[in-house]
Write a protein that holds these residues in place. Structure first.
Motif, PDB file in Angstrom:
ATOM      1  N   MET A   1     -13.050  20.458 -20.809  1.00 14.69           N
ATOM      2  CA  MET A   1     -14.239  20.720 -20.002  1.00 14.69           C
ATOM      3  C   MET A   1     -14.032  22.001 -19.194  1.00 14.69           C
ATOM      4  O   MET A   1     -13.091  22.100 -18.403  1.00 14.69           O
ATOM      5  N   GLU A   2     -14.883  22.979 -19.406  1.00 11.65           N
ATOM      6  CA  GLU A   2     -14.803  24.230 -18.667  1.00 11.65           C
ATOM      7  C   GLU A   2     -15.803  24.202 -17.521  1.00 11.65           C
ATOM      8  O   GLU A   2     -17.011  24.056 -17.742  1.00 11.65           O
ATOM      9  N   LEU A   3     -15.297  24.331 -16.305  1.00 13.32           N
ATOM     10  CA  LEU A   3     -16.164  24.287 -15.138  1.00 13.32           C
ATOM     11  C   LEU A   3     -16.924  25.599 -14.997  1.00 13.32           C
ATOM     12  O   LEU A   3     -16.379  26.669 -15.269  1.00 13.32           O
ATOM     13  N   PRO A   4     -18.198  25.541 -14.566  1.00  8.06           N
ATOM     14  CA  PRO A   4     -18.990  26.767 -14.411  1.00  8.06           C
ATOM     15  C   PRO A   4     -18.331  27.730 -13.419  1.00  8.06           C
ATOM     16  O   PRO A   4     -17.862  27.310 -12.356  1.00  8.06           O
ATOM     17  N   SER A   5     -18.321  28.997 -13.763  1.00  2.37           N
ATOM     18  CA  SER A   5     -17.682  29.990 -12.901  1.00  2.37           C
ATOM     19  C   SER A   5     -18.346  30.050 -11.530  1.00  2.37           C
ATOM     20  O   SER A   5     -17.674  30.268 -10.509  1.00  2.37           O
ATOM     21  N   VAL A   6     -19.673  29.855 -11.485  1.00  3.21           N
ATOM     22  CA  VAL A   6     -20.359  29.897 -10.196  1.00  3.21           C
ATOM     23  C   VAL A   6     -19.878  28.761  -9.293  1.00  3.21           C
ATOM     24  O   VAL A   6     -19.726  28.932  -8.077  1.00  3.21           O
ATOM     25  N   PHE A   7     -19.607  27.606  -9.870  1.00  4.69           N
ATOM     26  CA  PHE A   7     -19.094  26.490  -9.078  1.00  4.69           C
ATOM     27  C   PHE A   7     -17.685  26.791  -8.576  1.00  4.69           C
ATOM     28  O   PHE A   7     -17.367  26.548  -7.398  1.00  4.69           O
ATOM     29  N   LEU A   8     -16.833  27.310  -9.439  1.00  6.04           N
ATOM     30  CA  LEU A   8     -15.462  27.613  -9.032  1.00  6.04           C
ATOM     31  C   LEU A   8     -15.443  28.628  -7.887  1.00  6.04           C
ATOM     32  O   LEU A   8     -14.644  28.517  -6.957  1.00  6.04           O
ATOM     33  N   ARG A   9     -16.346  29.593  -7.958  1.00 10.26           N
ATOM     34  CA  ARG A   9     -16.410  30.609  -6.910  1.00 10.26           C
ATOM     35  C   ARG A   9     -16.782  29.980  -5.563  1.00 10.26           C
ATOM     36  O   ARG A   9     -16.163  30.271  -4.536  1.00 10.26           O
ATOM     37  N   TYR A  10     -17.783  29.085  -5.591  1.00 11.43           N
ATOM     38  CA  TYR A  10     -18.185  28.445  -4.338  1.00 11.43           C
ATOM     39  C   TYR A  10     -17.168  27.406  -3.888  1.00 11.43           C
ATOM     40  O   TYR A  10     -16.962  27.210  -2.677  1.00 11.43           O
ATOM     41  N   ALA A  11     -16.507  26.735  -4.823  1.00 10.42           N
ATOM     42  CA  ALA A  11     -15.478  25.767  -4.448  1.00 10.42           C
ATOM     43  C   ALA A  11     -14.350  26.467  -3.685  1.00 10.42           C
ATOM     44  O   ALA A  11     -13.832  25.932  -2.688  1.00 10.42           O
ATOM     45  N   ARG A  12     -13.986  27.668  -4.122  1.00  7.83           N
ATOM     46  CA  ARG A  12     -12.960  28.431  -3.407  1.00  7.83           C
ATOM     47  C   ARG A  12     -13.459  28.850  -2.022  1.00  7.83           C
ATOM     48  O   ARG A  12     -12.708  28.818  -1.039  1.00  7.83           O
TER      49      ARG A  12
ATOM     50  N   ASN B   1     -10.731  17.470 -11.212  1.00  8.25           N
ATOM     51  CA  ASN B   1     -10.522  16.038 -10.980  1.00  8.25           C
ATOM     52  C   ASN B   1     -11.868  15.323 -10.903  1.00  8.25           C
ATOM     53  O   ASN B   1     -12.815  15.850 -10.313  1.00  8.25           O
ATOM     54  N   ILE B   2     -11.943  14.137 -11.497  1.00 14.03           N
ATOM     55  CA  ILE B   2     -13.189  13.371 -11.540  1.00 14.03           C
ATOM     56  C   ILE B   2     -13.061  12.140 -10.652  1.00 14.03           C
ATOM     57  O   ILE B   2     -12.120  11.353 -10.801  1.00 14.03           O
ATOM     58  N   LEU B   3     -14.003  11.969  -9.735  1.00 12.81           N
ATOM     59  CA  LEU B   3     -14.069  10.766  -8.910  1.00 12.81           C
ATOM     60  C   LEU B   3     -15.174   9.883  -9.475  1.00 12.81           C
ATOM     61  O   LEU B   3     -16.335  10.283  -9.526  1.00 12.81           O
ATOM     62  N   ASP B   4     -14.794   8.691  -9.916  1.00 14.45           N
ATOM     63  CA  ASP B   4     -15.721   7.768 -10.574  1.00 14.45           C
ATOM     64  C   ASP B   4     -15.598   6.410  -9.888  1.00 14.45           C
ATOM     65  O   ASP B   4     -14.655   5.663 -10.138  1.00 14.45           O
ATOM     66  N   PHE B   5     -16.549   6.088  -9.028  1.00 18.34           N
ATOM     67  CA  PHE B   5     -16.471   4.874  -8.217  1.00 18.34           C
ATOM     68  C   PHE B   5     -17.210   3.684  -8.826  1.00 18.34           C
ATOM     69  O   PHE B   5     -17.081   2.572  -8.332  1.00 18.34           O
ATOM     70  N   HIS B   6     -18.006   3.913  -9.882  1.00 19.66           N
ATOM     71  CA  HIS B   6     -18.876   2.847 -10.387  1.00 19.66           C
ATOM     72  C   HIS B   6     -18.863   2.708 -11.910  1.00 19.66           C
ATOM     73  O   HIS B   6     -19.813   2.180 -12.485  1.00 19.66           O
ATOM     74  N   GLY B   7     -17.825   3.187 -12.555  1.00 14.33           N
ATOM     75  CA  GLY B   7     -17.740   3.042 -14.009  1.00 14.33           C
ATOM     76  C   GLY B   7     -18.650   3.978 -14.765  1.00 14.33           C
ATOM     77  O   GLY B   7     -19.047   3.668 -15.896  1.00 14.33           O
ATOM     78  N   GLY B   8     -18.965   5.119 -14.187  1.00 17.90           N
ATOM     79  CA  GLY B   8     -19.861   6.061 -14.845  1.00 17.90           C
ATOM     80  C   GLY B   8     -19.290   6.661 -16.114  1.00 17.90           C
ATOM     81  O   GLY B   8     -20.018   6.883 -17.087  1.00 17.90           O
ATOM     82  N   LEU B   9     -17.978   6.904 -16.144  1.00 14.81           N
ATOM     83  CA  LEU B   9     -17.362   7.475 -17.347  1.00 14.81           C
ATOM     84  C   LEU B   9     -17.471   6.509 -18.517  1.00 14.81           C
ATOM     85  O   LEU B   9     -17.752   6.907 -19.649  1.00 14.81           O
TER      86      LEU B   9
END
Length: 201
Positions: free
Chosen positions: A1-12, A124-132
């Protein structure tokens, strides 16, 4: 899974100011399905007032709900503060909103398990309700009590049908039963909002 570059930029950017940022909703769901996201939805533990200190100007029309819209080139990004909601008196909008720091608390206000998958800047994926597992099985399933989720916002009936059709998923049995039991509640909603959702369907 490749994360969107725009998200990575804002995450930083958020991390540099001491905050967390996650992909959420249809953005994380579509990425996990190997699809290009149609929308960019982020969620954060930063409040709108904290975001003003480091983000460029943004649309804060719904700041009272912790939601902003940010333009980044041709992209429009929705960023929402993690929150807890209570008291849907009008079958649509929460009467009480409390901002929180914990994604798990935020997850309980979300509609479907496959729309409550939080992905951080490290993948990292946070899955609290069995979504995966529901993604793997191809199921649309309400989080928590299905009847309560529909009564909070009956538009979720049409959203469930839209997601099932677009993704080729089945609607989980208890979710489908609650949708049918409460379908009359659609009459409480703004007809324009209902018609808009039906057009998407």
């Amino acid at each position: 899974m490749e994360l969107p570059s725009v998200f990575l930029r804002y995450a930083r950017l958020y991390a540099a100011h001491g905050h967390s940022l996650y992909l959420i909703g249809g953005t994380s769901r579509d990425l996990l399905l190997g699809k290009a996201p149609l929308d960019f939805d982020f969620t954060t533990d930063a409040t709108v007032e904290e975001e003003r200190a480091f983000l460029p100007p943004f649309n804060d029309r719904f700041a009272r709900f912790g939601s902003i819209k940010l333009k980044d080139g041709d992209l429009e990004i929705d960023i929402t503060t993690l929150r807890e909601e209570k008291g849907y008196a009008d079958h649509r909008h929460p009467g009480e909103v409390r901002f929180v720091k914990d994604p798990e608390i935020d997850s309980w206000r979300r509609d479907f398990t496959v729309n409550a998958l939080y992905i951080d800047g490290n993948g990292n994926i946070l899955d609290f309700h069995g979504g995966l597992e529901d993604l793997r099985r191809g199921l649309i399933r309400f989080i928590g009590d299905p009847d309560a989720r529909v009564k909070e916002d009956p538009l979720r009936i049409l959203r469930a049908e839209r997601f099932a059709k677009r993704l080729g998923f089945a609607i989980e049995e208890k979710t489908a039963e609650a949708m049918e039991r409460n379908r009359s509640l659609l009459s409480y909603l703004n007809p324009d909002k209902v018609n808009m959702e039906r057009k998407k369907l």
